[in-house]
Design an enzyme around this catalytic site. Structure first.
Site, PDB file in Angstrom:
ATOM      1  N   TRP A 101       0.834  -1.210   0.000  1.00 12.14           N
ATOM      2  CA  TRP A 101       0.000   0.000   0.000  1.00 12.14           C
ATOM      3  C   TRP A 101       0.863   1.252   0.000  1.00 12.14           C
ATOM      4  CZ3 TRP A 101      -4.321  -1.242  -1.891  1.00 12.14           C
ATOM      5  CH2 TRP A 101      -4.893  -2.494  -1.597  1.00 12.14           C
ATOM      6  N   ASP A 171      -1.496   6.783   6.365  1.00 10.07           N
ATOM      7  CA  ASP A 171      -2.561   5.899   5.911  1.00 10.07           C
ATOM      8  C   ASP A 171      -2.829   4.929   7.058  1.00 10.07           C
ATOM      9  OD1 ASP A 171      -4.131   3.901   4.861  1.00 10.07           O
ATOM     10  OD2 ASP A 171      -2.774   3.378   3.215  1.00 10.07           O
ATOM     11  N   LYS A 195     -12.446  -1.521   7.238  1.00  5.68           N
ATOM     12  CA  LYS A 195     -11.751  -2.487   8.087  1.00  5.68           C
ATOM     13  C   LYS A 195     -12.145  -2.300   9.549  1.00  5.68           C
ATOM     14  CE  LYS A 195      -8.202  -2.302   4.676  1.00  5.68           C
ATOM     15  NZ  LYS A 195      -8.408  -3.592   4.012  1.00  5.68           N
TER      16      LYS A 195
END
Ligand code: PMP
Length: 359
Positions: A101, A171, A195
């Site tokens: 990511w 992030d 999530k």
């Protein structure tokens, strides 16, 4: 009521049962108003209360001061890989690369300006987080970007990198709200909801207001943080239902005693699994460096791939789903976010003991 299975999926992921039941109660007719949240105008008084209350509860959970804007956007964390540099990169930025990511974030930032890789653990297959002394930071950088939890590799920063006066951007998609953080250390935080906060569709951005001055008027409107902040996330139609569920999750967290309590619970839950794995003489072998293990995504391997496949098949049959590791790395991964019940981890360990004895 139907029995629920244990959902170890990395995301979209398990939600608190209390939240699902609450939403179910109001699904057909929200608080007796004769329509569901999904059918409601985002300009209605009722919806305005929903989004404002969600924001207020989030502010309570993280002690977010008035010097920060809270935005509910769309486009996933993925769009933030672009929006961050488009809005706040002046010419160059530092990126700490700890997994797939972060690499994706770098790819988009490079389209906007110069990216300095402050550190990367790619040559070690991302099994660890770089140490503070390894970071090659540029004091002139527009910001430093890092990924607090690496969903695929099962590693996590247990402390923020120290970056001096350079704005820190994170992030936090896969560990948002898993513990109390000091928001004042951050200039900007972003996270997809799906999530630890709610269903997919909404992306949370918390941004310090002074950074909004960097957003150029030349930016496309939706991509401009300043516009979203001025319009309080209602420049266009927000992901209404997703924000509503996030609001219920925030209330659930407050009712559970807040983020310090949640952290205790997360720590205990992860330790049950890691401690068991470590007691199996390598039969279940954690893939992440011990000191950097994630409390959210527990990644591990078995002695061979056939056994891994067998375990996944048997586990699925017994009602433990989502244990397959990310397709890019293989192995196994148990995602045990806030809403994942402790009993599910205990039951998984019992299942793993039984599986080991038979194999
Ligand atoms: N960052 C991290 C750490 C993630 O785990 C994910 C999703 N798995 C993303 C970014 C991408 O999120 P989205 O699908 O919301 O764009």
């Amino acid at each position: 009521m139907e029995k629920r299975i244990y959902n170890f999926s990395a995301g979209p992921a398990v939600l608190p049962e209390e939240v699902l039941l609450e939403a179910q109660k109001d699904f057909y007719s929200y608080k007796g108003q004769g329509l569901s949240v999904m059918e409601m105008s985002h300009r209605s008084k009722t919806y305005d209360n929903i989004i404002k209350e969600a924001e207020a509860d989030l502010r309570k959970l993280l002690d977010i001061g008035d010097n920060y804007s809270v935005l509910f956007l769309q486009g996933g964390a993925t769009l933030q890989f672009s929006m961050v540099p488009l809005n706040i990169m002046q010419s160059k930025a530092d990126y700490i690369v700890t997994g797939s990511w972060s690499k994706k974030a770098v790819k988009e930032a490079k389209r906007v300006g110069t990216v300095n890789i402050a550190a990367s653990t790619e040559s070690e297959n991302f099994i660890r987080i770089p140490k503070q002394e390894e970071l090659k930071l540029d004091p002139e950088a527009s910001y430093v970007h890092f990924t607090s939890n690496n969903t695929i590799f099962g590693t996590q920063f247990h402390n923020e990198p120290e970056v001096g006066n350079v704005p820190l951007v994170c992030d936090t998609s896969s560990d948002m709200l898993h513990k109390k953080i000091d928001i004042n250390k951050y200039a900007l935080i972003y996270a997809g909801a799906q999530k630890n906060m709610g269903p997919s569709g909404s992306t949370l951005v918390i941004v310090r207001k002074d950074l909004l001055e960097r957003s150029s008027d030349d930016l496309h409107t939706y991509l401009n943080y300043k516009i979203h902040a001025e319009k309080e996330s209602l420049y266009n139609t927000p992901p209404t239902f997703s924000v509503y569920i996030m609001g219920l999750v925030f209330k659930w967290l407050l009712n559970m005693g807040g983020l310090d309590k949640m952290y205790e619970r997360n720590l205990a839950k992860a330790n049950v699994l890691y401690d068991y794995m470590d007691s199996t003489d390598g039969f279940y072998k954690g893939t992440a460096a011990k000191e950097d293990r994630s409390l959210m995504n527990v990644t591990f391997r078995l002695p061979n791939e056939d056994l891994e496949k067998k375990l996944i098949a048997e586990a699925t049959e017994k009602g433990f789903i989502g244990l397959k590791g990310h397709r890019s790395v293989g192995g196994l991964r148990a995602s045990i976010y806030n809403a994942f019940p402790s009993k599910g981890v205990d039951d998984l360990v019992e299942f793993m003991k039984d599986f080991k004895a038979k194999n």
